[in-house]
Design an enzyme around this catalytic site. Structure first.
Site, PDB file in Angstrom:
ATOM      1  N   ARG A  47      -0.864  -2.115  -8.476  1.00  0.00           N
ATOM      2  CA  ARG A  47       0.029  -0.958  -8.550  1.00  0.00           C
ATOM      3  C   ARG A  47       0.669  -0.818  -9.934  1.00  0.00           C
ATOM      4  NH1 ARG A  47       2.856  -1.105  -2.529  1.00  0.00           N
ATOM      5  NH2 ARG A  47       1.224   0.106  -1.495  1.00  0.00           N
ATOM      6  N   LYS A 207      -3.898   0.653  16.661  1.00  0.00           N
ATOM      7  CA  LYS A 207      -3.389   1.588  17.661  1.00  0.00           C
ATOM      8  C   LYS A 207      -3.911   3.004  17.484  1.00  0.00           C
ATOM      9  CE  LYS A 207       0.972  -0.849  18.540  1.00  0.00           C
ATOM     10  NZ  LYS A 207       2.443  -0.715  18.582  1.00  0.00           N
ATOM     11  N   GLY A 360      -3.543   0.343   1.914  1.00  0.00           N
ATOM     12  CA  GLY A 360      -3.035  -0.641   2.865  1.00  0.00           C
ATOM     13  C   GLY A 360      -4.029  -1.730   3.234  1.00  0.00           C
ATOM     14  N   GLY A 383       0.569   4.853   3.924  1.00  0.00           N
ATOM     15  CA  GLY A 383       1.194   5.911   4.709  1.00  0.00           C
ATOM     16  C   GLY A 383       0.980   7.285   4.122  1.00  0.00           C
TER      17      GLY A 383
END
Length: 403
Positions: A47, A207, A360, A383
């Site tokens: 990053r 999920k 991620g 996200g």
């Protein structure tokens, strides 16, 4: 086509290359939220490296000074372990120049006035201020008072309407995107707005609930979808399979059925695992079995896709021209259950398709598989990339100047 509309809107934002920077105070919102061990050694500085092109571009255009603003972790108040002082040396080494450190916003003004022309100042963790995540006008104005130009280059936090990503823009005359932000949007545009067909979405993770909006909204963009990971258990259960002790979101079985039906109506082919790797216990496993997806042994949990699924998915991958991947397809952190995810990474790397990796855990899995350099683009925001795939316009883009 919400994805296309949102991407097209965000492509219209101005960047640092569209404005004059000479003799101006520039505040750049970067994302230096990097992983560190207990000794504060940085284990992955990706990053920081991704922010260098924007920082160096600003330096080359003779600004009065540059202030770098970032968060690190999720501190509760001012906690020493989350201080950005821990990354200062790495930042200086990567920039090959000295960087001043401001331990508070209050000290910024004097540092800016005393520093040499073109100096770079790193501000202490912005999340040490309670108003940051509340998008406080007071904090936003305070930040704005220290710059003539606001540059957002923190894609990973651009889905949050915080003071340093959103609020500050209201009080600065010129607010533009950095080069990383521009690269992120252009890559998503290539995958979603004007892709080479056929387009394949690979979606995994634990999920269905976290990917429901994505699956419902992207059917108008893609031609094929591979569903894996624990979330595939819910889809397999919706087909009537007994998934034994596998993780299944029973309250979303009807939603899974609706997605399968909607995909069929839109002529989007969905691929699910045909065989699975299952175990009696994830952490202290005594037994591991490979069985057809409909024959998970009682008392066992499905934790990875099997070899037949790998072959099937590889064929789908090889026949695709654009590949979007968000979410690992097994518990890749455990070596015995990583084969499916790693084989998938190898298969994507072997294609000539444009491959967009959604940040991620997926980026981490690609790194562990040794295929980072063989992907077309790896997003720096988990996200944020997920919300883009859901068709949303990220808040931080709404407030930037448009062309």
């Amino acid at each position: 086509m919400e994805q296309v509309a949102g991407i097209s809107f965000m492509q219209k934002v101005k960047t640092v290359k569209d404005i004059e920077l000479k003799n101006k105070r520039i505040l750049i919102r970067v994302d230096f939220n990097v992983p560190m061990d207990e000794e504060f050694d940085i284990s992955d500085d990706t990053r920081i490296r991704e922010a260098l092109p924007t920082i160096n571009y600003c330096v080359d255009n003779e600004p009065k000074c540059i202030v770098l603003v970032s968060h690190l972790g999720r501190p509760k108040g001012k906690q020493a372990e989350f201080s950005l002082k821990h990354i200062l040396k790495r930042l200086e080494r990567l920039l090959d120049r000295n960087v001043l450190f401001a331990d508070s916003i209050d000290s910024l003004g004097s540092l800016q006035s005393e520093a040499e022309e073109g100096s770079i100042i790193l501000l202490e963790n912005i999340r040490f201020y309670e108003g940051e995540e509340k998008n406080s006008d007071e904090l936003s104005k305070n930040l704005a008072n220290h710059c003539d130009v606001f540059v957002n280059d923190a894609f990973g936090t651009s889905h949050r309407a915080h003071s340093s990503t959103y609020g500050v823009s209201k009080f600065v005359k010129e607010k533009v995107a950095g080069l990383l932000l521009k690269k992120e949007i252009d890559s998503f545009a290539k995958a979603l707005a004007n892709p080479l067909k056929p387009v394949l979405l690979i979606v995994g993770g634990s999920k269905v609930s976290s990917k429901l909006a994505l699956l419902e909204n992207i059917l108008s963009v893609v031609d094929k979808i591979i569903i894996g990971g624990a979330m595939s258990n819910t889809f397999l259960a919706s087909l009537g399979y007994d998934m034994a002790n596998s993780m299944v979101e029973n309250d979303l079985i009807d939603e899974a059925k609706k997605i399968l039906q909607k995909a069929k109506e839109k002529n989007v082919k969905i691929y699910l695992p045909v065989d699975v790797v299952s175990t009696d216990d994830i952490k202290e496993h005594q037994n591991i079995k490979i069985t057809p997806a409909q024959d998970v042994p009682q008392g066992y949990k499905a934790v990875d896709m099997g070899p037949a699924s790998t072959r099937l998915f590889n064929e789908v991958i090889q026949a695709s021209q654009t590949i979007i991947w968000n979410g690992p397809l097994g518990i890749y952190e455990i070596s015995q259950f990583s084969r499916g995810t790693f084989n998938l990474a190898h298969a994507i790397a072997d294609t000539y398709a444009f491959s967009l990796i959604g940040g991620g855990d997926t980026a981490d899995a690609v790194e562990k598989a040794g295929e980072r350099d063989n992907m077309s683009f790896i997003s720096t925001g988990g996200g944020a990339s997920l919300e883009l795939l859901e068709g949303k316009i990220l808040p931080a883009f709404e407030v930037l100047d448009k062309k």
